[in-house]
Design a protein around this motif. Sequence first.
Motif, PDB file in Angstrom:
ATOM      1  N   LYS A  23       0.831  -1.213   0.000  1.00  0.00           N
ATOM      2  CA  LYS A  23       0.000   0.000   0.000  1.00  0.00           C
ATOM      3  C   LYS A  23       0.860   1.256   0.000  1.00  0.00           C
ATOM      4  CE  LYS A  23      -4.406  -1.644   1.420  1.00  0.00           C
ATOM      5  NZ  LYS A  23      -5.153  -1.569   0.209  1.00  0.00           N
ATOM      6  N   ALA A  24       1.994   1.215   0.690  1.00  0.00           N
ATOM      7  CA  ALA A  24       2.908   2.360   0.693  1.00  0.00           C
ATOM      8  C   ALA A  24       3.445   2.615  -0.708  1.00  0.00           C
ATOM      9  CB  ALA A  24       4.051   2.125   1.676  1.00  0.00           C
ATOM     10  N   LEU A  25       3.772   1.552  -1.428  1.00  0.00           N
ATOM     11  CA  LEU A  25       4.239   1.704  -2.811  1.00  0.00           C
ATOM     12  C   LEU A  25       3.111   2.249  -3.691  1.00  0.00           C
ATOM     13  CD1 LEU A  25       6.320  -1.569  -3.326  1.00  0.00           C
ATOM     14  CD2 LEU A  25       7.179   0.755  -2.957  1.00  0.00           C
ATOM     15  N   GLU A  26       1.910   1.741  -3.480  1.00  0.00           N
ATOM     16  CA  GLU A  26       0.755   2.200  -4.251  1.00  0.00           C
ATOM     17  C   GLU A  26       0.518   3.698  -4.023  1.00  0.00           C
ATOM     18  OE1 GLU A  26      -3.981   1.537  -3.814  1.00  0.00           O
ATOM     19  OE2 GLU A  26      -2.775  -0.297  -3.864  1.00  0.00           O
ATOM     20  N   ASN A  31       4.019   1.074  -9.196  1.00  0.00           N
ATOM     21  CA  ASN A  31       3.216  -0.112  -9.501  1.00  0.00           C
ATOM     22  C   ASN A  31       3.888  -1.047 -10.504  1.00  0.00           C
ATOM     23  OD1 ASN A  31       2.954   1.372 -11.804  1.00  0.00           O
ATOM     24  ND2 ASN A  31       0.792   1.814 -11.549  1.00  0.00           N
ATOM     25  N   SER A  32       5.207  -0.914 -10.639  1.00  0.00           N
ATOM     26  CA  SER A  32       5.960  -1.820 -11.508  1.00  0.00           C
ATOM     27  C   SER A  32       7.414  -1.871 -11.028  1.00  0.00           C
ATOM     28  CB  SER A  32       5.920  -1.335 -12.962  1.00  0.00           C
ATOM     29  OG  SER A  32       6.683  -0.160 -13.109  1.00  0.00           O
ATOM     30  N   LEU A  33       8.095  -2.919 -11.414  1.00  0.00           N
ATOM     31  CA  LEU A  33       9.516  -3.026 -11.049  1.00  0.00           C
ATOM     32  C   LEU A  33      10.331  -1.930 -11.708  1.00  0.00           C
ATOM     33  CD1 LEU A  33      10.106  -6.885 -11.133  1.00  0.00           C
ATOM     34  CD2 LEU A  33       9.829  -5.410  -9.142  1.00  0.00           C
ATOM     35  N   GLU A  34       9.920  -1.514 -12.894  1.00  0.00           N
ATOM     36  CA  GLU A  34      10.637  -0.443 -13.593  1.00  0.00           C
ATOM     37  C   GLU A  34      10.556   0.866 -12.800  1.00  0.00           C
ATOM     38  OE1 GLU A  34       8.439  -2.573 -15.136  1.00  0.00           O
ATOM     39  OE2 GLU A  34      10.087  -3.752 -15.991  1.00  0.00           O
ATOM     40  N   LYS A  35       9.371   1.187 -12.291  1.00  0.00           N
ATOM     41  CA  LYS A  35       9.224   2.398 -11.479  1.00  0.00           C
ATOM     42  C   LYS A  35       9.990   2.259 -10.170  1.00  0.00           C
ATOM     43  CE  LYS A  35       4.808   3.933 -13.323  1.00  0.00           C
ATOM     44  NZ  LYS A  35       3.394   4.208 -13.014  1.00  0.00           N
ATOM     45  N   LEU A  36       9.971   1.062  -9.611  1.00  0.00           N
ATOM     46  CA  LEU A  36      10.690   0.817  -8.359  1.00  0.00           C
ATOM     47  C   LEU A  36      12.189   1.034  -8.546  1.00  0.00           C
ATOM     48  CD1 LEU A  36      10.340  -0.115  -5.438  1.00  0.00           C
ATOM     49  CD2 LEU A  36      10.522  -2.459  -6.252  1.00  0.00           C
ATOM     50  N   GLU A  56      14.614  -7.157   2.027  1.00  0.00           N
ATOM     51  CA  GLU A  56      15.352  -8.325   1.515  1.00  0.00           C
ATOM     52  C   GLU A  56      14.476  -9.139   0.565  1.00  0.00           C
ATOM     53  OE1 GLU A  56      18.560  -9.294   1.524  1.00  0.00           O
ATOM     54  OE2 GLU A  56      18.864  -7.336   2.421  1.00  0.00           O
ATOM     55  N   LYS A  57      13.218  -9.340   0.934  1.00  0.00           N
ATOM     56  CA  LYS A  57      12.290 -10.053   0.056  1.00  0.00           C
ATOM     57  C   LYS A  57      12.140  -9.303  -1.266  1.00  0.00           C
ATOM     58  CE  LYS A  57       9.477 -12.132   3.678  1.00  0.00           C
ATOM     59  NZ  LYS A  57       8.150 -12.137   4.312  1.00  0.00           N
ATOM     60  N   LEU A  58      12.024  -7.991  -1.174  1.00  0.00           N
ATOM     61  CA  LEU A  58      11.870  -7.168  -2.364  1.00  0.00           C
ATOM     62  C   LEU A  58      13.122  -7.224  -3.239  1.00  0.00           C
ATOM     63  CD1 LEU A  58      10.093  -5.236  -3.926  1.00  0.00           C
ATOM     64  CD2 LEU A  58      10.921  -3.389  -2.487  1.00  0.00           C
ATOM     65  N   LYS A  59      14.284  -7.122  -2.626  1.00  0.00           N
ATOM     66  CA  LYS A  59      15.538  -7.179  -3.390  1.00  0.00           C
ATOM     67  C   LYS A  59      15.710  -8.526  -4.082  1.00  0.00           C
ATOM     68  CE  LYS A  59      19.230  -5.750  -1.207  1.00  0.00           C
ATOM     69  NZ  LYS A  59      20.182  -5.318  -0.177  1.00  0.00           N
ATOM     70  N   ASN A  60      15.341  -9.611  -3.410  1.00  0.00           N
ATOM     71  CA  ASN A  60      15.432 -10.940  -4.017  1.00  0.00           C
ATOM     72  C   ASN A  60      14.503 -11.044  -5.221  1.00  0.00           C
ATOM     73  OD1 ASN A  60      17.365 -11.889  -2.234  1.00  0.00           O
ATOM     74  ND2 ASN A  60      15.854 -12.730  -0.818  1.00  0.00           N
ATOM     75  N   HIS A  61      13.295 -10.524  -5.079  1.00  0.00           N
ATOM     76  CA  HIS A  61      12.337 -10.547  -6.186  1.00  0.00           C
ATOM     77  C   HIS A  61      12.845  -9.703  -7.353  1.00  0.00           C
ATOM     78  CE1 HIS A  61       8.469 -10.916  -8.156  1.00  0.00           C
ATOM     79  NE2 HIS A  61       8.462  -9.614  -8.340  1.00  0.00           N
ATOM     80  N   MET A  62      13.395  -8.557  -7.048  1.00  0.00           N
ATOM     81  CA  MET A  62      13.933  -7.687  -8.091  1.00  0.00           C
ATOM     82  C   MET A  62      15.096  -8.370  -8.809  1.00  0.00           C
ATOM     83  SD  MET A  62      13.764  -4.023  -6.112  1.00  0.00           S
ATOM     84  CE  MET A  62      14.401  -3.021  -7.462  1.00  0.00           C
ATOM     85  N   LYS A  63      15.977  -9.003  -8.037  1.00  0.00           N
ATOM     86  CA  LYS A  63      17.137  -9.674  -8.623  1.00  0.00           C
ATOM     87  C   LYS A  63      16.701 -10.799  -9.567  1.00  0.00           C
ATOM     88  CE  LYS A  63      21.454 -11.924  -7.323  1.00  0.00           C
ATOM     89  NZ  LYS A  63      22.288 -12.379  -6.199  1.00  0.00           N
ATOM     90  N   GLU A  64      15.672 -11.553  -9.163  1.00  0.00           N
ATOM     91  CA  GLU A  64      15.138 -12.618 -10.012  1.00  0.00           C
ATOM     92  C   GLU A  64      14.654 -12.071 -11.352  1.00  0.00           C
ATOM     93  OE1 GLU A  64      12.049 -14.613  -7.855  1.00  0.00           O
ATOM     94  OE2 GLU A  64      13.431 -15.310  -6.314  1.00  0.00           O
ATOM     95  N   ASN A  65      14.203 -10.818 -11.332  1.00  0.00           N
ATOM     96  CA  ASN A  65      13.682 -10.180 -12.544  1.00  0.00           C
ATOM     97  C   ASN A  65      14.690  -9.228 -13.178  1.00  0.00           C
ATOM     98  OD1 ASN A  65      10.637 -10.938 -12.828  1.00  0.00           O
ATOM     99  ND2 ASN A  65      11.034 -10.691 -10.632  1.00  0.00           N
ATOM    100  N   GLN A  66      15.938  -9.300 -12.711  1.00  0.00           N
ATOM    101  CA  GLN A  66      17.041  -8.498 -13.241  1.00  0.00           C
ATOM    102  C   GLN A  66      16.748  -6.996 -13.195  1.00  0.00           C
ATOM    103  OE1 GLN A  66      17.879 -10.224 -17.087  1.00  0.00           O
ATOM    104  NE2 GLN A  66      18.840 -11.999 -16.153  1.00  0.00           N
ATOM    105  N   VAL A  67      16.174  -6.570 -12.067  1.00  0.00           N
ATOM    106  CA  VAL A  67      15.885  -5.155 -11.823  1.00  0.00           C
ATOM    107  C   VAL A  67      16.550  -4.809 -10.492  1.00  0.00           C
ATOM    108  CG1 VAL A  67      14.052  -3.462 -11.414  1.00  0.00           C
ATOM    109  CG2 VAL A  67      13.675  -5.322 -13.040  1.00  0.00           C
TER     110      VAL A  67
END
Length: 73
Positions: A23-26, A31-36, A56-67
């Motif tokens: 919700k904080a991001l919203e 609303n996308s990894l590109e914006k993040l 850490e969860k967010l960084k792992n998810h981003m890394k999986e998506n090469q962002v």
Amino acid sequence: MYTLNYNPEEDFLYGVIAIPARKALEKEKINSLEKLSDYSEKEIMQLHGFGKNTIEKLKNHMKENQVFFKEIE
């Protein structure tokens, strides 16, 4: 039935991070990894709902998506 109601913007990071952080991001219109990736880790950590575990969860998810977070110079 679920696919009819699917909204990728509302469901951004669903199952990756908790609702308060989502919700904080919203609220910041992220609303996308590109914006993040336009933000630094430090900037995101200042938002409500973000602590070490969530970031850490967010960084792992981003890394999986090469962002990655923006680098601070």
